[in-house]
Design a protein around this motif. Sequence first.
Motif, PDB file in Angstrom:
ATOM      1  N   THR A 138       3.717   8.101   0.320  1.00 46.17           N
ATOM      2  CA  THR A 138       3.749   8.152  -1.221  1.00 46.17           C
ATOM      3  C   THR A 138       2.637   9.096  -1.812  1.00 46.17           C
ATOM      4  OG1 THR A 138       4.666   5.975  -1.132  1.00 46.17           O
ATOM      5  CG2 THR A 138       3.750   6.903  -3.300  1.00 46.17           C
ATOM      6  N   GLU A 189       0.099   9.406  -4.315  1.00 44.92           N
ATOM      7  CA  GLU A 189      -0.320   8.292  -5.122  1.00 44.92           C
ATOM      8  C   GLU A 189      -0.602   8.815  -6.667  1.00 44.92           C
ATOM      9  OE1 GLU A 189      -3.110   5.465  -3.772  1.00 44.92           O
ATOM     10  OE2 GLU A 189      -2.116   5.557  -1.440  1.00 44.92           O
ATOM     11  N   PHE A 203      -0.202   0.235  -7.024  1.00 44.21           N
ATOM     12  CA  PHE A 203      -0.758  -0.452  -5.542  1.00 44.21           C
ATOM     13  C   PHE A 203      -1.922  -1.271  -5.726  1.00 44.21           C
ATOM     14  CE2 PHE A 203       1.955   3.260  -4.632  1.00 44.21           C
ATOM     15  CZ  PHE A 203       2.744   2.507  -4.027  1.00 44.21           C
ATOM     16  N   THR A 252       2.582   9.380  -8.297  1.00 42.39           N
ATOM     17  CA  THR A 252       3.305   8.072  -8.589  1.00 42.39           C
ATOM     18  C   THR A 252       2.570   7.362  -9.734  1.00 42.39           C
ATOM     19  OG1 THR A 252       3.947   7.767  -6.302  1.00 42.39           O
ATOM     20  CG2 THR A 252       3.654   5.805  -7.639  1.00 42.39           C
ATOM     21  N   ARG A 253       1.411   7.429  -9.772  1.00 42.26           N
ATOM     22  CA  ARG A 253       0.667   7.085 -11.078  1.00 42.26           C
ATOM     23  C   ARG A 253       1.018   7.654 -12.343  1.00 42.26           C
ATOM     24  NH1 ARG A 253      -5.819   6.365 -10.687  1.00 42.26           N
ATOM     25  NH2 ARG A 253      -5.323   5.053  -9.045  1.00 42.26           N
ATOM     26  N   ASP A 284      -1.404   2.464 -11.594  1.00 42.52           N
ATOM     27  CA  ASP A 284      -1.665   2.239 -10.190  1.00 42.52           C
ATOM     28  C   ASP A 284      -0.818   1.041  -9.671  1.00 42.52           C
ATOM     29  OD1 ASP A 284      -2.187   2.521  -7.756  1.00 42.52           O
ATOM     30  OD2 ASP A 284      -4.316   2.388  -7.761  1.00 42.52           O
ATOM     31  N   HIS A 299       0.792  -1.084  -0.086  1.00 40.67           N
ATOM     32  CA  HIS A 299      -0.120  -0.032   0.036  1.00 40.67           C
ATOM     33  C   HIS A 299       0.938   1.231   0.003  1.00 40.67           C
ATOM     34  CE1 HIS A 299      -3.243  -2.748   1.050  1.00 40.67           C
ATOM     35  NE2 HIS A 299      -2.636  -3.265   1.687  1.00 40.67           N
ATOM     36  N   GLY A 300       0.332   2.296  -0.790  1.00 42.43           N
ATOM     37  CA  GLY A 300       1.182   3.436  -0.697  1.00 42.43           C
ATOM     38  C   GLY A 300       1.332   4.292   0.493  1.00 42.43           C
ATOM     39  N   ARG A 301       0.214   4.094   1.403  1.00 41.72           N
ATOM     40  CA  ARG A 301       0.404   4.914   2.488  1.00 41.72           C
ATOM     41  C   ARG A 301       1.450   4.424   3.712  1.00 41.72           C
ATOM     42  NH1 ARG A 301      -1.377   9.779   2.313  1.00 41.72           N
ATOM     43  NH2 ARG A 301      -1.771   9.596   4.659  1.00 41.72           N
TER      44      ARG A 301
END
Length: 428
Positions: free
Chosen positions: A370, A372, A385, A375-376, A383, A354-356
Motif C-alpha cells: 500500500t 501509505e 493504519f 492512501t492517507r 491514517d 498494517h499497510g505493508r
Amino acid sequence: MPASTRHHRALAVFVHCLGILAAVPALPTAAPPAAAAQPPPAAAAPTPAPAMPSVPPAVPTPTRAAPPMAKPPVTVAVAPESTPAPRYRIQVRNAGNTPVDTTVRQELPPGASATAITTGGRATRDGGQSAAAVTWQLKLPARSTTTLGTTLTTAAPDRPLTAPACAFARDGSRPYDCATATWNAAAPAAAKETPETPAWRRTPVLLAGLATVAVLALVGVWTWRRRRRPGAAALSPGGRGTVYPRPATPRPAQTRRTPSVWLIVPVAAAVLAGTVGTAAWTATREVAAIDTDSQPTSGAWIGRGTNGAIGEPLRESAFEFTVFRVACEPGRGARQCQATVGVRNLTPEKQSWHGRLQRAYLPDGNFVSTDEQATRAANQGRDVFAQPMAGGSRMVLPLVFTVDGQAPPEQLELRSGVFSAGVRVDVP
C-alpha cells in the motif's frame, strides 16, 4: 603733566572701554570646518521603561492538521430478487438532516451486462466490451430512502452472480458505504421434491448407535468378571474353602509394590523431551513455511488462506475483507490504482493492521504494498493504519497502490497480521 593726572586719565579710559564692551552683543560661534559639515545623526528618542504585563503571555500551540471531513450518514443495502434472471434491489438511505449529492455505482461480474436499469442509471463500458458497471447520479433528500434496481444477463445463467454496489461522493472518489449480494438460480422442482434420507440411515445416527452398543458391551463384560471373582477364589488351592472346614492360617501381609524412582525419572524425562521436541519441530516447520516474499505469500500460523472475487466477503483470522471495486488511472508508467475495501473486525478485541501487509500482485510476478501517503490523501488526511480497529466495528475505505506498467494488478492480498493466512481477491 604731573604723574597723578596721567594716572587718573588712564583709569577713566579703561572704565570707558569696559562700558563699550558690555554694550556690544555676543558674536556667534565660529562655523565648523568643511570636513565636519555633515549633519549630525538624529538623536534616538529615549526608550521608555517597559511596562509590566498584567497577565503572562499565552504559550503558542503547535499547528495541527485539520481533521478529515466527516462522512454523511449514507448507507447502502443490496438484495437479490427471486427471479429467473439475475436481478438486484439497491436501497440507498440518507439518515441526515441535509440533502446529499452522491454517485451510486454497481459493479457487474465479468461476462454480465445490464438489460434493465431503473430511471436515471446508465451502463458504463470499458474498451467497447461488456458493461462493467451501472451508475446513478442522485441527490438524496434528507431522511429519505431511494430504491434502485438492475436486471442482468450472462452466458452462464445457472452460476451465482455477485454484484456489489457503493455510494460515493459526487466525483466518485470517496466511498460513503458499500454492500454486496449474490444471486443464485432457483433450485429445480425435482430437487425440492427429493425425499430426505431416513433418520436411522444417517451417518451420525449410525455412529452414535454403534458407540452406545460398544459402551454397553464393555459394561456387561466388566460386571460379569467382577461377579465371578468370589467363586473362583473359593475353588482356588490357596483360597478358603467352604466344603471342608480348615483352620485359619495367617497370611503374609501383602505389600504394594511401587515403581522405582530410577525408573520413573528417565521415563518422565523421555516423555518431556519428546513433547518439547515435537513442539519445536512443528513450530520450525510453520515458521519455515511463512514466505513473505512469495507470489502470493504462503504459510501462516493462524487460519487458512481464502480466495474469492470482487464483491465476495472473505474471512481470515480476525478480519472480514470485501473488495468492492478496483480502479486504475489511465496511462503508462507509474500510476495509482485505488481499491475500495470493506473491513470488519470479527473479534470483540481491538485489532491492528498494517499497510505493508496489504499487497497488489502484478502480471509480471512482482508485488507492491500500500502507498501509505497516497492512501492517507485518499482518506482526507486520515491514517487508517495508525489506530487499531475496535471490536465488532466496520469501515469502508480506499487503499491506493502505486504500480508501474500498463496492466492493472491481477490479485490483491489483504491480511490483519503477519501470521494470519489472509485473503486473496482476483481482479478481473
